[in-house]
Design a protein around this motif. Sequence first.
Motif, PDB file in Angstrom:
ATOM      1  N   ILE A  80       0.691  -1.329  -0.273  1.00  0.00           N
ATOM      2  CA  ILE A  80       0.146   0.027   0.038  1.00  0.00           C
ATOM      3  C   ILE A  80       0.962   1.275   0.011  1.00  0.00           C
ATOM      4  N   GLY A  81       1.911   1.202   0.786  1.00  0.00           N
ATOM      5  CA  GLY A  81       2.723   2.435   1.090  1.00  0.00           C
ATOM      6  C   GLY A  81       3.347   2.712  -0.383  1.00  0.00           C
ATOM      7  N   ILE A  82       3.812   1.764  -0.862  1.00  0.00           N
ATOM      8  CA  ILE A  82       4.908   2.247  -2.396  1.00  0.00           C
ATOM      9  C   ILE A  82       4.032   2.543  -3.490  1.00  0.00           C
ATOM     10  N   THR A  83       2.709   2.014  -3.306  1.00  0.00           N
ATOM     11  CA  THR A  83       1.850   2.394  -4.448  1.00  0.00           C
ATOM     12  C   THR A  83       1.181   3.774  -4.328  1.00  0.00           C
ATOM     13  N   TRP A  84       0.784   4.062  -2.941  1.00  0.00           N
ATOM     14  CA  TRP A  84       0.552   5.219  -2.656  1.00  0.00           C
ATOM     15  C   TRP A  84       1.631   6.209  -3.008  1.00  0.00           C
ATOM     16  N   TRP A  85       2.755   6.235  -2.587  1.00  0.00           N
ATOM     17  CA  TRP A  85       3.784   7.429  -2.740  1.00  0.00           C
ATOM     18  C   TRP A  85       4.187   7.591  -4.454  1.00  0.00           C
ATOM     19  N   THR A  86       4.171   6.464  -4.928  1.00  0.00           N
ATOM     20  CA  THR A  86       4.471   6.331  -6.226  1.00  0.00           C
ATOM     21  C   THR A  86       3.627   7.358  -7.024  1.00  0.00           C
ATOM     22  N   ILE A  87       2.373   7.135  -6.782  1.00  0.00           N
ATOM     23  CA  ILE A  87       1.134   7.980  -7.398  1.00  0.00           C
ATOM     24  C   ILE A  87       1.564   9.403  -7.223  1.00  0.00           C
ATOM     25  N   PHE A  88       1.542   9.583  -5.910  1.00  0.00           N
ATOM     26  CA  PHE A  88       1.750  11.177  -5.588  1.00  0.00           C
ATOM     27  C   PHE A  88       3.300  11.678  -5.958  1.00  0.00           C
ATOM     28  N   THR A  89       4.288  10.653  -6.272  1.00  0.00           N
ATOM     29  CA  THR A  89       5.347  11.250  -6.748  1.00  0.00           C
ATOM     30  C   THR A  89       5.189  11.844  -8.183  1.00  0.00           C
ATOM     31  N   ALA A  90       4.360  11.119  -8.968  1.00  0.00           N
ATOM     32  CA  ALA A  90       4.437  11.383 -10.406  1.00  0.00           C
ATOM     33  C   ALA A  90       3.427  12.742 -10.560  1.00  0.00           C
ATOM     34  N   LEU A  91       2.452  12.849  -9.510  1.00  0.00           N
ATOM     35  CA  LEU A  91       1.562  14.130  -9.560  1.00  0.00           C
ATOM     36  C   LEU A  91       2.578  15.230  -9.356  1.00  0.00           C
ATOM     37  N   THR A  92       3.485  15.046  -8.382  1.00  0.00           N
ATOM     38  CA  THR A  92       4.114  16.407  -8.166  1.00  0.00           C
ATOM     39  C   THR A  92       4.794  16.951  -9.278  1.00  0.00           C
ATOM     40  N   GLY A  93       5.141  16.098 -10.354  1.00  0.00           N
ATOM     41  CA  GLY A  93       5.474  16.681 -11.718  1.00  0.00           C
ATOM     42  C   GLY A  93       4.340  17.351 -12.346  1.00  0.00           C
ATOM     43  N   LEU A 100      -0.879  23.790  -4.809  1.00  0.00           N
ATOM     44  CA  LEU A 100      -1.269  22.464  -5.283  1.00  0.00           C
ATOM     45  C   LEU A 100      -0.046  21.626  -4.875  1.00  0.00           C
ATOM     46  N   MET A 101       1.199  22.318  -4.919  1.00  0.00           N
ATOM     47  CA  MET A 101       2.461  21.428  -4.628  1.00  0.00           C
ATOM     48  C   MET A 101       2.425  20.829  -3.138  1.00  0.00           C
TER      49      MET A 101
END
Length: 432
Positions: A80-93, A100-101
Amino acid sequence: MRFRWRHRYLVLLILFAIYLLCYMDRMIMAAAIPFIASEFHLSAMEMGGILSAFFFSYALCQIPAGLLADRFGPRLMTTIGITWWTIFTALTGLCNSLGLMLVVRVAFGIGEALFPPAAFKALSAWFPKREVGRATGLMMTTNALGPALAPLFVAAVMAAWGWRAIFTSLFIPGVAMAVFGWIYIRNSPKDSKHVLKIELEEIGTSEKSLSASAGKADFAGLVKTPLVWWCFVTLFVFSIASWGIMSWFPTYLLKARGLSTGRMGIMASVPFLVGTIAYCITGFLSDKFFRNRRELLVVLGCVVAAIFAYLTAHAETAETAVFFQTIGYFFSTMAGCSLYTIPNVALPNKVVGSAIGFVNAAGQLAGFLSPLIVGYILTRTNDDFNVVFHLFVGCFLLASVSAWFINTRTDRSDSLARSAGADVPVQNRTAG
């Protein structure tokens, strides 16, 4: 004695890869923030706000993440953790404003908070106590390797595609690591079809069940344990300095030392590359020579780190500053690795997730405050980094004093375990 491959080494390798990606996702912001600030026209204080946004949620979620790791085990919480943070890493860009940042980085911190307690709990379950220090050291090399690779990665991607691609390009590796974690990391070695009986005997799985039937961790008893509180205090003060250096060192080299982006990427990586060696050496030293007094490595590391933080502030050239910081980071790494190992070996596996979550909350609270404090100091002093490094000197020295009161001697291991609300495994009594 001939080396024999064990499945627990694969588990360690996967945890290593996930932790490396975790730190890459986390530390690319420190290297990318000067370019984001240029596009968004941010002040030093606003830059500090973006750097701290992650730590706000990351710190708040550490204790709940530890409780969840003890309740559901490392397999589910890692995925759950890695899936969650991966999505929001991509959204940072994809962010196009400061507001929003900040929202995206806060959400990103929630996902990353789930991983450390689960990872340390997995190490406690999969490795015999005599190997936990080395396993911890190897896994935590990522804490230095990630910051070392981040500036190089940022410099390369920036030159080709700009800062937004830095974040979006890490989506696929994150998804891949989530899949590997789910397949190969089980809550207990007994749950894995890849583990032979001889390895179960080596690990001592009869003492280490992670199933729900093992009972609930007594969190109220855990927070009454003096060792846990001294680790909490030490990590808080220590992390003000260590996270301050990791978050601001690339900016320091660009602004205070006048380096180009390319040279910054290379020179900012040097201390962290050396830090990877320190983690490996510390894991070996702590298991071999300091099994009963691991806190001594924390004291030594903090004192030497303070000395070289002072020397960095007064270095005449950028190259000399990087040299001093490299030595200082080597010893601060020694302190940090030892500090995270202590709860893992002094307390039963039943409460390791909660203990790491509680102690790590202190470090991440400091990680939230540190960029803001540094940003405020730079704003008030017109970017005087000497004042900042003097602050780091004081924090390292205070951490060395606090670490002296952490008592990990074996004659207290039984009482420590009982005060944490768990039975004392036999291995705890002999391994320190």
